[in-house]
Scaffold this motif. Structure first.
Motif, PDB file in Angstrom:
ATOM      1  N   GLN A 179      35.267  24.752  37.570  1.00 28.72           N
ATOM      2  CA  GLN A 179      34.213  23.925  38.150  1.00 28.72           C
ATOM      3  C   GLN A 179      34.371  23.796  39.665  1.00 28.72           C
ATOM      4  O   GLN A 179      33.720  22.963  40.295  1.00 28.72           O
ATOM      5  N   GLY A 180      35.244  24.649  40.248  1.00 27.60           N
ATOM      6  CA  GLY A 180      35.521  24.564  41.675  1.00 27.60           C
ATOM      7  C   GLY A 180      34.292  24.822  42.527  1.00 27.60           C
ATOM      8  O   GLY A 180      33.435  25.640  42.180  1.00 27.60           O
ATOM      9  N   TRP A 239      40.772  34.850  36.369  1.00 27.19           N
ATOM     10  CA  TRP A 239      42.010  34.075  36.368  1.00 27.19           C
ATOM     11  C   TRP A 239      43.174  34.941  35.903  1.00 27.19           C
ATOM     12  O   TRP A 239      43.002  35.829  35.053  1.00 27.19           O
ATOM     13  N   GLN A 266      33.141  28.527  30.479  1.00 25.58           N
ATOM     14  CA  GLN A 266      32.618  27.428  31.309  1.00 25.58           C
ATOM     15  C   GLN A 266      31.880  27.963  32.531  1.00 25.58           C
ATOM     16  O   GLN A 266      30.808  27.469  32.885  1.00 25.58           O
ATOM     17  N   PHE A 306      37.885  29.289  30.360  1.00 21.26           N
ATOM     18  CA  PHE A 306      37.437  29.165  31.746  1.00 21.26           C
ATOM     19  C   PHE A 306      36.211  30.050  31.996  1.00 21.26           C
ATOM     20  O   PHE A 306      35.248  29.627  32.643  1.00 21.26           O
ATOM     21  N   TYR A 328      48.474  29.962  32.709  1.00 21.46           N
ATOM     22  CA  TYR A 328      47.528  29.895  31.603  1.00 21.46           C
ATOM     23  C   TYR A 328      47.744  31.052  30.640  1.00 21.46           C
ATOM     24  O   TYR A 328      48.094  32.162  31.049  1.00 21.46           O
ATOM     25  N   GLY A 372      42.478  28.451  39.921  1.00 24.30           N
ATOM     26  CA  GLY A 372      41.716  27.248  40.210  1.00 24.30           C
ATOM     27  C   GLY A 372      40.793  26.837  39.080  1.00 24.30           C
ATOM     28  O   GLY A 372      40.671  27.502  38.044  1.00 24.30           O
ATOM     29  N   SER A 373      40.106  25.719  39.295  1.00 22.38           N
ATOM     30  CA  SER A 373      39.238  25.140  38.282  1.00 22.38           C
ATOM     31  C   SER A 373      37.971  25.980  38.080  1.00 22.38           C
ATOM     32  O   SER A 373      37.399  26.508  39.049  1.00 22.38           O
ATOM     33  N   PRO A 399      39.060  32.167  41.582  1.00 27.38           N
ATOM     34  CA  PRO A 399      39.402  30.743  41.449  1.00 27.38           C
ATOM     35  C   PRO A 399      40.734  30.434  42.133  1.00 27.38           C
ATOM     36  O   PRO A 399      41.793  30.462  41.503  1.00 27.38           O
ATOM     37  N   THR A 411      36.538  29.520  45.844  1.00 30.91           N
ATOM     38  CA  THR A 411      36.446  29.133  44.441  1.00 30.91           C
ATOM     39  C   THR A 411      35.519  30.120  43.724  1.00 30.91           C
ATOM     40  O   THR A 411      34.973  31.047  44.334  1.00 30.91           O
TER      41      THR A 411
END
Length: 571
Positions: free
Chosen positions: A225-226, A260, A284, A281, A273, A222-223, A216, A231
């Motif tokens: 949802q990237g 992450w 998700q 994360f 984070y 990163g997100s 990410p 990503t």
């Protein structure tokens, strides 16, 4: 020169592509647990299993690195065997060794050693997943050079060598750093891949799957949802890009590194984070982006790393046996019970376990010795059994646990009918009702029972008679049968039919009577033949009834003088 080299590789590709048929199994055709983890130390496998095989999951994946200076067959076979026990599928990334501040470039000469080593291992599943090195678009991962043409040639050469040895090798390329720019130490991924394809045309279509480092970015933060290159869904961009070079958009995808960074580590960071955020994360990602049906495995980096520079990636807390909260979050995600294809194979050790003849109306127990020569661990609860195909009544002992290259002794109980005739009893191991391994075909002639007449003499008695004689039949110093309440009149029994014995064999017969020492005689049993057994005179000196003569018998005889006199009297 470069053009000539490309032409040569193109011709080689066309020749090999037309004759090589891949035998790898697409792991997506069966139930598959995509959950996995990257492991640095093989001692962490138990914790890896508790993570990836939790919440209904079985047969998750583990990415593990083997260096060329660590090709220790005993060590790695034990590691594979442990993974087999834990239901973990290995993704083996090949590595060279450090040279200064970089990793040495692999050489063609090293391929033979790798092939010999990897082929000597008994792998956990049929697919032998091999990842050919790591992030070569980083100069430090490739002898301090950016050489896509060189990596393409190595990829092609290693692929050919491994496939020549076994089509079960499932070849994956190195994962690339999709976020790397063009610089003195890195090369942007699309440029790197384009130069590879130009140097060795068709090289990407040789691959059985695609390995992706779907981190990410930027900054591994990163997100979840990237979308796009660099990503956690970067694998999709990579495969789409490779489509121009003939790669199917449905190629099996292995995310062999991702994850992450969190603040916690050897030295905690102020910004970033925490591990609870990272856990959310991952949750998700697993429930959205990584549900892509092309994905075979996701093995985040890394289960345990206790020092810089990767301590912020570690799922295990620094200097502790506890794990960050992301471990528990992913552990709780519902997973699939994977059913990877394994090679089941067997060999019968004692091929003469069953005799050529048995007797009508009899019961037998035979010990069948089988060796597990495959990959799977046999157990009744997992659908393994000794299969019997034939027209005799039987039952088979259940298998408890048999690891590869172990022998198992399985008790086979057979009951013969009252009718004579040829019968078939074929033996082969079974898994979920399907036969595998060596098959032994047996024709058994069920024949009429043999018979014996027993002749015996008691001491100096004028008459030898009684109905309390016993006969034991021995073979290989083991009692095969006992006949009780044998009646003898005038020194001879009636004709006794013998069931539950094997004809056309020699037995040792032992006659027993209370207070008398046993006597023995050799005899050969055959169908429709009466074997006469003439025993030596029996001596009445076993007063304590232990089967032998000793001081104890003398003392016992003195305690019971009337009984002793009765036994010794010649009347």
């Amino acid at each position: 020169m470069k053009i000539l080299t490309s032409v040569v590789f193109a011709l080689l590709f066309l020749l090999t592509a037309s004759t090589t048929v891949g035998a790898v199994v697409d792991p997506r055709t069966a139930a598959n647990n995509i959950h996995g983890i990257h492991v640095i130390d093989e001692n962490d496998l138990d914790d890896a299993s508790k993570l990836v095989n939790s919440s209904g999951g079985e047969w998750g994946y583990v990415t593990i690195v083997i260096r060329e200076d660590d090709q220790n067959l005993d060590k790695w076979q034990k590691t594979f065997d442990r993974m087999r026990e834990l239901h973990l599928i290995p993704l083996v990334r090949l590595a060279t060794k450090p040279e200064g501040n970089s990793w040495a470039k692999p050489t063609k000469e090293s391929a033979d050693d790798w092939v010999k080593f990897l082929s000597s291992l008994n792998w956990v599943v049929e697919n032998r997943y091999v990842i050919l090195f790591n992030e070569p678009n980083h100069a430090k991962e490739w002898g301090n050079e950016l050489d896509p043409e060189g990596y393409a040639r190595i990829l092609y050469f290693f692929h050919q060598k491994l496939k020549e040895e076994s089509d079960d090798f499932f070849i994956l390329p190195a994962g690339f750093d999709a976020a790397a720019p063009n610089s003195s130490g890195t090369m942007e991924i699309s440029l790197y891949l384009a130069r590879m394809a130009k140097s060795v045309p068709g090289v990407f279509t040789l691959l059985d799957g695609w390995a992706s480092h779907a981190y990410p970015n930027p900054g591994f933060s990163g997100s979840p949802q990237g979308i796009g290159k660099g990503t956690i869904s970067g694998f999709s961009w990579e495969v789409s890009f490779l489509g121009r070079y003939g790669v199917s958009n449905n190629i099996p995808i292995f995310i062999t590194e991702t994850g992450w960074v969190h603040k916690e580590g050897k030295v905690d960071k102020v910004l970033g984070y925490d591990s609870e955020d990272v856990g959310n994360f991952f949750k998700q990602a697993y429930t959205s982006v990584w549900r892509d049906p092309r994905i075979v495995a996701v093995t985040p980096f890394v289960l345990s790393y206790q020092d810089v520079p990767f301590d912020q990636f570690s799922w295990k807390k620094y200097n502790s046996n506890e794990y960050h909260s992301q471990y528990q979050v992913v552990q709780a995600i519902l997973k699939k019970n994977g059913q990877p294809q394994q090679i089941h194979d067997s060999q019968f050790i004692d091929t003469e376990s069953l005799p050529e003849k048995l007797v009508t109306g009899s019961s037998y127990s035979f010990q069948i010795i089988v060796k597990n020569t495959g990959q799977s661990i046999w157990a009744d609860e997992d659908g393994f059994s000794l299969g019997v195909d034939g027209d005799l009544a039987y039952d088979v002992e259940k298998i408890v646990k048999v690891r590869p290259f172990e022998d198992v002794r399985i008790m086979l109980n057979i009951k013969t009918p009252e009718e004579k005739g040829l019968r078939i009893v074929d033996l082969q191991m079974m898994h979920d009702g399907k036969p595998f391994g060596e098959r032994i075909e047996n024709q058994i002639d069920v024949v009429a029972p043999p018979s014996i007449i027993v002749r015996a003499k008691l001491w100096f008695k004028k008459k030898t008679e009684g109905d309390d004689f016993r006969i034991l039949l021995y073979r290989d110093n083991k009692v095969e049968k006992e006949i009780v309440d044998v009646s003898i009149v005038d020194g001879e029994s009636k004709t006794i039919e013998l069931r539950d014995v094997i004809p056309d064999r020699a037995y040792r017969f032992v006659i027993l009577k209370p207070f008398y020492l046993p006597r023995q005689e050799q005899g050969y049993l055959s169908e429709n033949i009466i074997t006469v057994l003439s025993f030596e005179r029996m001596l009445p000196v076993d007063f304590n009834k232990d089967g032998s003569f000793s001081v104890g018998d003398i003392l016992e005889g003195l305690r019971h003088p009337l009984q002793t006199f009765s036994l010794l009297a010649p009347i």
